[in-house]
Structure formats: structure tokens, C-alpha cells
Design a protein around this motif. Structure first.
Motif, PDB file in Angstrom:
ATOM      1  N   TYR A  94       2.380   2.276  -1.054  1.00  0.00           N
ATOM      2  CA  TYR A  94       1.949   3.698  -1.586  1.00  0.00           C
ATOM      3  C   TYR A  94       1.392   4.798  -0.552  1.00  0.00           C
ATOM      4  N   TYR A 123       3.235   5.859  -5.197  1.00  0.00           N
ATOM      5  CA  TYR A 123       3.477   4.952  -6.174  1.00  0.00           C
ATOM      6  C   TYR A 123       3.220   3.574  -5.607  1.00  0.00           C
ATOM      7  N   PRO A 124       2.261   2.774  -6.160  1.00  0.00           N
ATOM      8  CA  PRO A 124       2.060   1.423  -5.725  1.00  0.00           C
ATOM      9  C   PRO A 124       2.850   0.422  -6.379  1.00  0.00           C
TER      10      PRO A 124
END
Length: 404
Positions: free
Chosen positions: A110, A115-116
């Protein structure tokens, strides 16, 4: 090719933009464009060449239009102040170019996009992982680095210092120990001032006498995370703000005191809310503590407010954070147009403290504990002064007795 720094230019007091060693060279193109000196400084031609792929992006017109306001969770920039119904006196200031982390330092998925993916797809979102000895060793190392860095940030807090400068200090330390910071897209740490509850973005606003500031350090080192934060006073601060900080600190430590195998996670919120309410303060409900390890956020979820519905009880080998955010007024929050900065809805002040904990057979270990060398918190300063005064008084009394 970088050129030798001119005498008296100040570059000799800066750190290399690539490796953070003392810098003696500077990029001539950056100087022509009047970019920040810390972006143009290098220790050697080799470091300059190694960073050229990323460094040259700073020379594009979009990077030389001056400092911009942050928009869209750090991924966008505007020359105009955002249009927003501000809840307090604080306003965003302009932020500088994104600080670059050397290519050789591993980064989580991320790091740029925000965004992980691995985190969101992991079973750890639903099941609390019991950490192995290897896991604990990795988390402990990340936490130890985080403590050293937060102490360095605390030492930099003073009237007139910008939060961007605090971010530069932290970023410099991190690059030297192979760390990636995970605060957000463009910065190393979160710096939350006065009514900002959390996720404040470092910018060009100088700290002012009477401010309070939370510095939140999150570390990614060799595949493991550590997370901690503290709230500091800037110069002389009013009594109500000092009380807010002290009560918030005590809320955290009262919660830590009940952490042991078999304790329900929901009890943490009961302890914190009880102490905050007794002092006329409220607890933020939007943001919670969390599991941490190879992922930044995972189970368990750790609410800080009373009558929460957190599931599960603590077990040996679980690692998580407790990070209460306590407000002078309403517990409710609003988000600035940058999509990141959370502030109190009534503009009153907020404070926060955080530790990362490991549950042990006998209780818990605070992996991010303060050190004897950690800069003192406001009451520690006052207690130190009182102790010195008492010692001087006792010495004076002893001298008078001897004279008689």
C-alpha cells in the motif's frame, strides 16, 4: 552531475536525500528551480546517480509550482485552499513534494496506492493470530525503532518549528535504519495539532506557543510493523489542555493494566471511558486499536469506548495496539477535504497516546515503552522541577541547621 556546495550555503548541515549521511553536494537544477534545500542535497555522486530515476521527477513543471494543499488522501494537490466549513481555528497549510524512500528499502503493497491488498484479503481480518517467536522478534525490532524515532520527533517539537520539519527529521532517521513509514502517501508521520484527532498531515505551518501536537509513528521493518504515538505541549500551554493530555495518557495506562490472558477486549473501552468521563472528557468512537504484526491492521478490533461489542478475550502471543483519542467536547469527528485529517466536530482539542502490546503468560509487555532517555512529558518536567526545588530546600535547611 551534482556540484560542490558553496561556502556558507548551509548544505553541509543537511542530510543526503538518498542515504541521510551528511551532505556536501547539491543538485544544480534543484537550485535553479529554488526547490527545498533538503531535496537537493547529496553526499556523493554515487548517491545522486542512484536516486536519479526518482529525483528527476522533481524537476518537472508540476513539481516546481511551489507548495500545494493536500487533496484526495494525499494523492492530489491543489494551489487553492480547500472550501470547507472548518470546525476550529486550525487550517491546512501547504505541503511539499513527496519524500522519497531509497529503492533498496522494502515497502508494503500500500506504499504508493494506499490500498492494502494483502491486508484486506487476509484471514487475519477475522481471526486473531498467535505470534511465533520469529514474529515477536520482528515486531519488537520495529517497535524499538519506532520508539527511538518518536523520541527524536518529540525533541524537535518547539514554537516556530514546522510539522514538515518534524517529518523530515523522522524520514531521515528511518532511511538510515532501513525503515518504510506507513503514515500516508506523502509523509513519514502523522502530526495532529489542537482539534485534529488523528491523521494530521505535516505541512509548512509553524507550531505556535500554546499548541498541543500528537506525533504518530508507524514503522514497517523487514516485514513487520510497529505503532505508537504521544501528545506533546508546545511551549506554555493552558491548564485545560495539559489536563486533557495527562488524562488521555492515564486512560491508556489504566487500560494496559488490565491486559492479560482471559481479559475480554471489550473491557478496554469500559476502563478508558470511565476515566475520561470522570474528568468531563469524551472518547472518540470512529477509530480503534487493532491487531498488528506482518499486517498493519488486523484482528482484534480494540474499541476505546464503553458498551462496545468487541469480540474475544486476550490470549498469550496476541499483539495489538491501544490508542485512545480523547476530546474536550463532543466525541464526534469530521474529516477535512483531504479525505484524511480527522478533527473534532466542535473545534475543541483532542489528545491521543498509543502503545503496541504483546500478551504474555503473566500479563503483557509494552513493546513501545518509553525509555529513560525519552524526552519528558509535561508533568514529568513539572515534577522534575518540584523535585529539584525540594532538594534545594532540603539542602538549604541542612546548611542552616549546621550553621546554628
Amino acid at each position: 552531475m551534482v556540484q560542490e556546495a558553496e561556502a556558507g550555503s548551509g548544505v553541509e548541515q543537511l542530510s543526503c536525500a538518498t542515504c541521510q549521511q551528511p551532505a556536501k553536494l547539491q543538485c544544480p537544477r534543484c537550485l535553479e528551480l529554488s526547490l527545498e534545500k533538503d531535496l537537493a542535497a547529496f553526499c556523493s555522486q554515487e548517491c545522486f546517480k542512484a536516486s536519479w530515476a526518482e529525483h528527476k521527477k522533481l524537476h518537472k513543471p508540476s513539481a516546481t509550482e511551489g507548495w500545494h494543499y493536500c487533496t484526495r488522501r494525499g494523492q492530489g494537490r491543489s494551489l487553492n485552499m480547500p472550501d470547507f466549513k472548518w470546525t476550529g481555528e486550525l487550517r491546512p497549510a501547504r505541503i511539499g513534494p513527496m519524500r522519497q524512500i531509497p529503492d533498496h528499502i522494502p515497502k508494503p503493497d500500500y506504499y504508493l496506492g494506499g490500498y492494502p491488498t494483502a491486508e484486506m484479503e487476509s484471514r487475519q481480518q477475522h481471526a486473531v493470530k498467535l505470534r511465533t517467536e520469529r514474529d515477536v522478534a520482528g515486531i519488537r525490532e520495529a517497535c524499538a525503532i519506532g520508539r527511538r524515532v518518536l523520541d527524536a520527533a518529540a525533541a524537535a517539537v518547539a514554537p516556530g518549528v514546522t510539522t514538515d520539519e518534524i517529518d523530515r527529521v523522522v524520514g531521515g532517521v528511518g532511511a538510515g535504519v532501513g525503515v518504510t513509514w506507513v503514515a500516508g502517501g506523502c509523509v513519514s508521520v502523522c502530526t495532529s495539532i489542537n482539534e485534529v484527532i488523528c491523521h494530521g498531515i505535516p505541512d509548512k505551518r509553524p507550531l505556535q506557543q500554546g499548541d498541543i501536537i500528537n506525533v504518530d509513528v508507524s514503522v514497517y521493518k523487514a516485514g513487520y510493523h510497529g505503532d505508537l504515538n504521544e501528545t506533546f505541549v508546545v511551549g506554555e500551554v493552558d491548564a485545560a489542555s495539559r489536563q486533557l493530555i495527562r488524562v488521555t495518557h492515564d486512560c491508556l495506562h489504566k487500560a494496559i493494566a488490565i491486559c492479560k490472558p482471559g481479559t475480554p477486549y471489550r473491557d478496554i473501552g469500559e476502563v478508558i471511558s470511565k476515566h475520561a468521563k470522570a474528568h468531563g472528557l469524551s472518547v472518540v468512537r470512529t477509530y480503534c486499536g487493532h491487531g498488528i504484526g506482518d499486517l498493519f491492521h488486523c484482528a482484534p478490533n480494540v474499541p476505546h469506548y464503553a458498551k462496545n461489542k468487541a469480540k474475544g478475550t486476550m490470549k498469550v502471543g496476541e499483539v495489538f495496539t491501544i490508542e485512545p483519542m480523547v476530546n474536550q467536547g463532543s466525541h464526534r469527528d469530521k474529516t477535512w477535504p483531504d479525505g484524511w485529517t480527522a478533527v473534532t466536530e466542535d473545534g475543541r482539542r483532542s489528545a491521543q497516546f498509543e502503545h503496541t502490546l504483546l500478551i504474555t503468560p503473566d500479563g503483557c509487555e509494552v513493546l513501545t515503552a518509553r525509555l529513560p532517555t525519552s524526552p519528558p512529558l509535561w508533568w514529568e518536567v513539572e515534577e522534575g522541577r518540584q523535585g529539584q526545588a525540594q532538594q534545594l530546600g532540603a539542602a538549604a535547611n541542612g546548611a542552616a541547621a549546621d550553621a546554628s
